[in-house]
Design an enzyme around this catalytic site. Structure first.
Site, PDB file in Angstrom:
ATOM      1  N   ALA A  80       3.336  40.441  15.714  1.00 46.86           N
ATOM      2  CA  ALA A  80       3.350  41.896  15.545  1.00 46.86           C
ATOM      3  C   ALA A  80       3.458  42.168  14.047  1.00 46.86           C
ATOM      4  CB  ALA A  80       4.522  42.513  16.301  1.00 46.86           C
ATOM      5  N   THR A 111      10.757  46.638  10.344  1.00 46.86           N
ATOM      6  CA  THR A 111      10.273  45.608  11.263  1.00 46.86           C
ATOM      7  C   THR A 111       9.986  46.242  12.614  1.00 46.86           C
ATOM      8  OG1 THR A 111      10.725  43.366  12.120  1.00 46.86           O
ATOM      9  CG2 THR A 111      12.586  44.889  12.025  1.00 46.86           C
ATOM     10  N   ASN A 112       9.885  45.443  13.660  1.00 40.88           N
ATOM     11  CA  ASN A 112       9.587  45.944  14.999  1.00 40.88           C
ATOM     12  C   ASN A 112      10.355  45.136  16.036  1.00 40.88           C
ATOM     13  OD1 ASN A 112       7.795  43.594  15.795  1.00 40.88           O
ATOM     14  ND2 ASN A 112       6.685  44.371  14.008  1.00 40.88           N
ATOM     15  N   HIS A 113      10.104  45.422  17.304  1.00 38.90           N
ATOM     16  CA  HIS A 113      10.904  44.812  18.373  1.00 38.90           C
ATOM     17  C   HIS A 113      10.379  43.461  18.855  1.00 38.90           C
ATOM     18  CE1 HIS A 113      13.445  48.308  18.820  1.00 38.90           C
ATOM     19  NE2 HIS A 113      12.399  49.103  18.967  1.00 38.90           N
ATOM     20  N   SER A 114       9.369  42.913  18.219  1.00 37.40           N
ATOM     21  CA  SER A 114       8.796  41.660  18.691  1.00 37.40           C
ATOM     22  C   SER A 114       9.835  40.535  18.688  1.00 37.40           C
ATOM     23  CB  SER A 114       7.617  41.246  17.820  1.00 37.40           C
ATOM     24  OG  SER A 114       7.142  39.973  18.191  1.00 37.40           O
TER      25      SER A 114
END
Length: 400
Positions: free
Chosen positions: A278, A211-214
């Protein structure tokens, strides 16, 4: 552009329910949002909370009597009604709802409702059996037919000890209902706008994901702004820690492929798509069916490209993309506008602490299909959302 409640004159009617204590919190939140709040209390409400509590929050006199000669409204009983932007009754008892349904005006609150042309929002609070009674349902339906907004009630444990429908909607959610009611005739009324939000999660195994930091804050703020300007707001969201915005249609997804399918489905008949999510560019080529056990060996995961939603979702609607960049902001965003044939792109520098992941503010650059660059100052994400919607409004007007 400030928040939707800034400088709005809100009349808060409070009736005789144990939930009256929540109205104090609602008054506080309204004041913090920049609203001018005048409170009208029925006699029953004063048996649960005191006028002093509201006066301490709003710093304004509280109306409790129709014929109070010491009130600033004594000589003109419709003064509050004329200056109101919205009347909110929270909590609204079964008795109050019945009086509103038949048009009685026998106390300062119902008199004000009859005298005003401002929109009315009613938030019921009562025992579950009282709410379910056919007379109450009939009265609420009468109010709906007149254009009165009804917020709730919510399910949960009630004062009687029963569990059922009848709880007052929480104050933080009532703010959303109030904003939406104020914006029902906004400049995007009749439109449908789909917004994506959050960071997609691509499973490695039943426990782990890529995943990502969104945080999803930008997309959620956009959806609220869409709602507050009168449009139908559809939010397609990957997992976040954010509560669902009131009166926004929420579609929950996890992966990029799920988001692509949901967006394709929801944009049918829509006026605009805003891809604020994102979305992962890559996913594990195959997810393990069981948890991968830790070992001394290195772990190699083969990745496969995900669906590019803006590349594949096209139609008779505006397409707005986002570009979160760490370098060459304008150049990279401009390239994306051209490659994906976008109507508008919103680009921000994720290395800036004021506009990076998780912040409540954002500093963005807007680039339209003519490649015109518009650099905005640091704004709240809600304000950024409204700037984007200003551009969408103008583009829609030109295409009609």
């Amino acid at each position: 552009m400030a928040g939707p409640l800034a400088d709005k004159h809100v009349i808060l009617g409070v009736t005789g329910s144990i939930a009256s204590y929540k109205a104090v919190d609602l008054a506080s939140k309204l004041v913090q949002a920049g609203a001018l709040v005048d409170v009208i209390m029925t006699y029953g409400a004063t048996q649960f909370v005191t006028p002093l509590a509201f006066r301490s929050i709003t710093h304004r006199e509280v109306v409790t009597e129709t014929y109070d000669v010491n009130s600033e409204f004594a000589n003109e009983h419709v003064a509050l009604a004329r200056r109101a932007d919205i009347v909110v009754i929270a909590p609204a008892t079964v008795n109050c709802i019945a009086k509103l349904a038949v048009g009685l005006a026998d106390d300062p609150l119902t008199t004000t409702v009859i005298a005003t042309s401002a929109p009315l929002l009613v938030a019921p609070a009562m025992d579950a059996d009282m709410y379910a009674h056919p007379a109450t349902q009939e009265n609420l339906e009468k109010l709906r037919r007149r254009g009165v907004a009804i917020a709730g009630p919510a399910p949960g444990r009630l004062a009687s000890g029963l569990v059922g429908m009848g709880r007052l909607v929480e104050p933080i959610d009532l703010l959303g209902h109030i904003s939406a009611t104020l914006g029902r005739k906004g400049d995007l009324a009749g439109r449908t706008i789909v917004v994506s939000a959050g960071g997609t999660q691509e499973p490695i195994d039943p426990v782990r994901v890529i995943t990502n930091h969104s945080s999803g804050k930008m997309g959620y703020a956009l959806a609220e702004a869409v709602r507050d300007r009168g449009a139908r707001a559809v939010l397609v969201t990957a997992p976040t820690g954010l509560p669902n915005p009131p009166l926004v249609e929420v579609v929950n997804v996890q992966t990029a492929d799920q988001m692509a399918q949901a967006v394709k489905r929801e944009v049918y008949g829509a006026d605009a798509l805003i891809m604020a999510a994102a979305v992962a560019d890559y996913r594990p080529a195959s997810a393990a069916e069981q948890k991968i056990k830790k070992s001394d060996d290195e772990l190699t995961i083969e990745l496969a490209k995900t669906t590019d939603i803006l590349d594949t979702v096209r139609g008779n609607f505006l397409r707005v993309g986002f570009a979160a960049e760490s370098e060459n902001l304008v150049a990279n965003a401009t390239d994306k506008v051209i490659r994906k044939s976008l109507d508008l792109i919103v680009a921000n520098d994720i290395t800036d602490s004021d506009s990076g992941f998780g912040s409540d503010t954002n500093k963005v650059v807007l680039i339209d299909r003519e490649l015109k660059v518009d650099e905005l100052p640091l704004l709240t994400k809600y304000e950024v959302g409204n700037r984007i919607l200003d551009r969408i409004r103008d583009l829609l007007a030109n295409s009609d």
